[in-house]
Design a protein around this motif. Structure first.
Motif, PDB file in Angstrom:
ATOM      1  N   PRO A  52       0.834  -1.212   0.000  1.00  0.00           N
ATOM      2  CA  PRO A  52       0.000   0.000   0.000  1.00  0.00           C
ATOM      3  C   PRO A  52       0.868   1.261   0.000  1.00  0.00           C
ATOM      4  CG  PRO A  52      -0.836  -1.586   1.573  1.00  0.00           C
ATOM      5  CD  PRO A  52       0.497  -2.106   1.098  1.00  0.00           C
ATOM      6  N   VAL A  53       0.509   2.220  -0.844  1.00  0.00           N
ATOM      7  CA  VAL A  53       1.289   3.451  -0.984  1.00  0.00           C
ATOM      8  C   VAL A  53       0.374   4.671  -0.937  1.00  0.00           C
ATOM      9  CG1 VAL A  53       3.196   2.440  -2.298  1.00  0.00           C
ATOM     10  CG2 VAL A  53       1.173   3.246  -3.508  1.00  0.00           C
ATOM     11  N   SER A  54       0.963   5.809  -0.607  1.00  0.00           N
ATOM     12  CA  SER A  54       0.222   7.071  -0.620  1.00  0.00           C
ATOM     13  C   SER A  54       0.376   7.725  -1.987  1.00  0.00           C
ATOM     14  CB  SER A  54       0.768   8.006   0.458  1.00  0.00           C
ATOM     15  OG  SER A  54       2.079   8.420   0.116  1.00  0.00           O
ATOM     16  N   ALA A  55      -0.467   8.709  -2.253  1.00  0.00           N
ATOM     17  CA  ALA A  55      -0.374   9.452  -3.515  1.00  0.00           C
ATOM     18  C   ALA A  55       0.982  10.134  -3.623  1.00  0.00           C
ATOM     19  CB  ALA A  55      -1.506  10.465  -3.618  1.00  0.00           C
ATOM     20  N   GLY A  56       1.494  10.626  -2.512  1.00  0.00           N
ATOM     21  CA  GLY A  56       2.794  11.291  -2.516  1.00  0.00           C
ATOM     22  C   GLY A  56       3.918  10.341  -2.894  1.00  0.00           C
ATOM     23  N   GLU A  57       3.853   9.122  -2.378  1.00  0.00           N
ATOM     24  CA  GLU A  57       4.877   8.122  -2.719  1.00  0.00           C
ATOM     25  C   GLU A  57       4.822   7.762  -4.198  1.00  0.00           C
ATOM     26  OE1 GLU A  57       5.204   5.728   1.517  1.00  0.00           O
ATOM     27  OE2 GLU A  57       3.573   5.237   0.154  1.00  0.00           O
ATOM     28  N   VAL A  58       3.601   7.638  -4.730  1.00  0.00           N
ATOM     29  CA  VAL A  58       3.451   7.323  -6.152  1.00  0.00           C
ATOM     30  C   VAL A  58       3.987   8.475  -6.994  1.00  0.00           C
ATOM     31  CG1 VAL A  58       1.784   6.900  -8.008  1.00  0.00           C
ATOM     32  CG2 VAL A  58       1.519   5.744  -5.820  1.00  0.00           C
ATOM     33  N   ALA A  59       3.636   9.701  -6.643  1.00  0.00           N
ATOM     34  CA  ALA A  59       4.106  10.875  -7.394  1.00  0.00           C
ATOM     35  C   ALA A  59       5.632  10.932  -7.386  1.00  0.00           C
ATOM     36  CB  ALA A  59       3.525  12.152  -6.805  1.00  0.00           C
ATOM     37  N   LYS A  60       6.224  10.660  -6.225  1.00  0.00           N
ATOM     38  CA  LYS A  60       7.691  10.704  -6.111  1.00  0.00           C
ATOM     39  C   LYS A  60       8.336   9.614  -6.966  1.00  0.00           C
ATOM     40  CE  LYS A  60      11.319  11.036  -2.651  1.00  0.00           C
ATOM     41  NZ  LYS A  60      11.643  11.036  -1.231  1.00  0.00           N
ATOM     42  N   SER A  61       7.776   8.402  -6.926  1.00  0.00           N
ATOM     43  CA  SER A  61       8.358   7.296  -7.688  1.00  0.00           C
ATOM     44  C   SER A  61       8.230   7.511  -9.191  1.00  0.00           C
ATOM     45  CB  SER A  61       7.720   5.962  -7.294  1.00  0.00           C
ATOM     46  OG  SER A  61       6.410   5.850  -7.800  1.00  0.00           O
ATOM     47  N   MET A  62       7.167   8.219  -9.605  1.00  0.00           N
ATOM     48  CA  MET A  62       6.943   8.495 -11.026  1.00  0.00           C
ATOM     49  C   MET A  62       7.607   9.798 -11.467  1.00  0.00           C
ATOM     50  SD  MET A  62       2.886   7.574 -11.276  1.00  0.00           S
ATOM     51  CE  MET A  62       2.733   8.475 -12.803  1.00  0.00           C
ATOM     52  N   ASN A  63       8.105  10.577 -10.496  1.00  0.00           N
ATOM     53  CA  ASN A  63       8.632  11.917 -10.779  1.00  0.00           C
ATOM     54  C   ASN A  63       7.556  12.744 -11.488  1.00  0.00           C
ATOM     55  OD1 ASN A  63      10.545  13.908 -10.593  1.00  0.00           O
ATOM     56  ND2 ASN A  63      11.536  13.365 -12.514  1.00  0.00           N
ATOM     57  N   ALA A  64       6.336  12.677 -10.935  1.00  0.00           N
ATOM     58  CA  ALA A  64       5.181  13.344 -11.535  1.00  0.00           C
ATOM     59  C   ALA A  64       4.622  14.396 -10.581  1.00  0.00           C
ATOM     60  CB  ALA A  64       4.102  12.315 -11.858  1.00  0.00           C
ATOM     61  N   ASP A  65       3.751  15.241 -11.106  1.00  0.00           N
ATOM     62  CA  ASP A  65       3.096  16.276 -10.310  1.00  0.00           C
ATOM     63  C   ASP A  65       2.075  15.630  -9.375  1.00  0.00           C
ATOM     64  OD1 ASP A  65       2.182  18.758  -9.394  1.00  0.00           O
ATOM     65  OD2 ASP A  65       0.725  18.926 -11.027  1.00  0.00           O
ATOM     66  N   ARG A  66       2.118  15.974  -8.114  1.00  0.00           N
ATOM     67  CA  ARG A  66       1.222  15.389  -7.111  1.00  0.00           C
ATOM     68  C   ARG A  66      -0.244  15.632  -7.471  1.00  0.00           C
ATOM     69  NH1 ARG A  66       0.902  13.957  -1.446  1.00  0.00           N
ATOM     70  NH2 ARG A  66      -1.294  13.503  -1.224  1.00  0.00           N
ATOM     71  N   LYS A  67      -0.567  16.809  -8.018  1.00  0.00           N
ATOM     72  CA  LYS A  67      -1.957  17.110  -8.365  1.00  0.00           C
ATOM     73  C   LYS A  67      -2.487  16.159  -9.433  1.00  0.00           C
ATOM     74  CE  LYS A  67      -1.896  21.958  -7.071  1.00  0.00           C
ATOM     75  NZ  LYS A  67      -2.021  23.338  -7.515  1.00  0.00           N
ATOM     76  N   GLU A  68      -1.646  15.811 -10.395  1.00  0.00           N
ATOM     77  CA  GLU A  68      -2.065  14.875 -11.445  1.00  0.00           C
ATOM     78  C   GLU A  68      -2.282  13.485 -10.860  1.00  0.00           C
ATOM     79  OE1 GLU A  68       0.151  14.838 -15.079  1.00  0.00           O
ATOM     80  OE2 GLU A  68       0.462  17.001 -15.012  1.00  0.00           O
ATOM     81  N   VAL A  69      -1.412  13.087  -9.943  1.00  0.00           N
ATOM     82  CA  VAL A  69      -1.553  11.779  -9.297  1.00  0.00           C
ATOM     83  C   VAL A  69      -2.822  11.754  -8.446  1.00  0.00           C
ATOM     84  CG1 VAL A  69      -0.519  10.159  -7.654  1.00  0.00           C
ATOM     85  CG2 VAL A  69       0.920  11.283  -9.372  1.00  0.00           C
TER      86      VAL A  69
END
Length: 57
Positions: free
Chosen positions: A15-32
């Motif tokens: 289980p992951v948070s949106a912030g962790e996913v955004a960081k791993s993808m190097n993506a904008d948190r708002k898009e995630v």
């Protein structure tokens, strides 16, 4: 974006948070966050613990 988020969650294997996913993808948190909202509505992800998400079975 939704497919990329799902792939990142699969790779995490836990289980992951949106912030962790955004960081791993190097993506904008708002898009995630937007992708998470859509995936929640579709029933593709579930929250086993507060603020963490995983793929629905």
């Amino acid at each position: 974006m939704k497919e990329q988020v799902l792939n990142a969650m699969r790779e995490a294997g836990k289980p992951v948070s949106a912030g962790e996913v955004a960081k791993s993808m190097n993506a904008d948190r708002k898009e995630v966050d937007k992708a998470f909202a859509d995936l929640k509505k579709e029933g593709a992800i579930v929250s086993p613990v507060r603020c963490k998400w995983t793929l629905a079975n």
